[in-house]
Motif scaffolding. Structure first.
Motif, short mmCIF file in Angstrom:
data_model
loop_
_atom_site.label_atom_id
_atom_site.label_comp_id
_atom_site.label_asym_id
_atom_site.label_seq_id
_atom_site.Cartn_x
_atom_site.Cartn_y
_atom_site.Cartn_z
N ALA A 162 0.85 -1.20 0.00
CA ALA A 162 0.00 0.00 0.00
C ALA A 162 0.88 1.24 0.00
N ARG A 163 0.31 2.34 -0.44
CA ARG A 163 1.01 3.62 -0.37
C ARG A 163 0.01 4.72 -0.10
N ILE A 164 0.53 5.84 0.42
CA ILE A 164 -0.33 6.98 0.74
C ILE A 164 0.44 8.25 0.43
N LEU A 183 -4.40 10.66 -1.29
CA LEU A 183 -4.45 9.51 -2.18
C LEU A 183 -3.89 8.30 -1.47
N ALA A 184 -4.62 7.21 -1.51
CA ALA A 184 -4.15 5.95 -0.95
C ALA A 184 -4.44 4.85 -1.97
N TYR A 185 -3.52 3.93 -2.05
CA TYR A 185 -3.66 2.84 -3.01
C TYR A 185 -3.22 1.55 -2.34
N HIS A 186 -4.00 0.49 -2.56
CA HIS A 186 -3.72 -0.81 -1.96
C HIS A 186 -3.60 -1.87 -3.05
N ALA A 187 -2.68 -2.78 -2.87
CA ALA A 187 -2.55 -3.90 -3.81
C ALA A 187 -3.82 -4.73 -3.81
N ASP A 188 -4.10 -5.35 -4.94
CA ASP A 188 -5.31 -6.16 -5.06
C ASP A 188 -5.37 -7.26 -4.01
N LYS A 211 -6.62 -5.46 -0.83
CA LYS A 211 -7.71 -4.49 -0.92
C LYS A 211 -8.95 -4.99 -0.20
N GLY A 212 -9.54 -4.12 0.60
CA GLY A 212 -10.71 -4.48 1.39
C GLY A 212 -10.37 -5.09 2.74
N SER A 235 -8.82 -9.46 8.79
CA SER A 235 -9.09 -10.71 8.06
C SER A 235 -7.79 -11.33 7.53
N LEU A 236 -6.82 -11.42 8.39
CA LEU A 236 -5.51 -11.90 7.97
C LEU A 236 -5.56 -13.36 7.52
#
Length: 117
Positions: free
Chosen positions: A49-51, A57-62, A65-66, A85-86
């Motif tokens: 992830a990055r912010i 802006l924040a982005y998470h790997a597929d 995600k969630g 939900s690890l």
């Protein structure tokens, strides 16, 4: 330059949660994009992830995600990774990194996350 120290890793059962923290020092932290990466045994380092510097802006790997959420508190010079939900496949050493200009130039020492099935 930004000095980074991760904490919050540990052993958790599948379905559980952990929150990783990355404490930063250095004058450029508030101007740096921050990211989380991980390296599982025998695998390449993977982006998580990055912010952006202002949390706009924040982005998470597929793959996360969630389930995972990156956030930051510039007043505390800290970036977080909330992991819910690890899964056993999330087991890895997690690293935070800072990017002031073009590349991820500063890295922490990593914190181990182990998810048991």
């Amino acid at each position: 330059q930004v000095h980074l120290v991760e904490s919050g890793g540990g052993l958790v059962q599948a379905g559980g949660s952990l929150r990783l923290s990355c404490a930063a020092s250095g004058r450029t932290f508030s101007m740096a994009a921050m990211g989380w990466f991980r390296r599982a045994p025998g695998k390449e380092r993977e982006f998580v992830a990055r912010i952006s510097w202002n949390s706009g802006l924040a982005y998470h790997a597929d793959s996360v995600k969630g389930r995972f959420t990156i956030s930051r508190d510039n007043a505390k010079n800290t970036v977080y990774l909330q992991m819910n939900s690890l899964k056993p496949e999330d087991t890895a050493v997690y690293y935070c990194a800072a990017k002031v200009q073009v590349t991820w130039s500063d890295w922490g020492q990593g914190t181990q996350v182990t998810v048991s099935s």
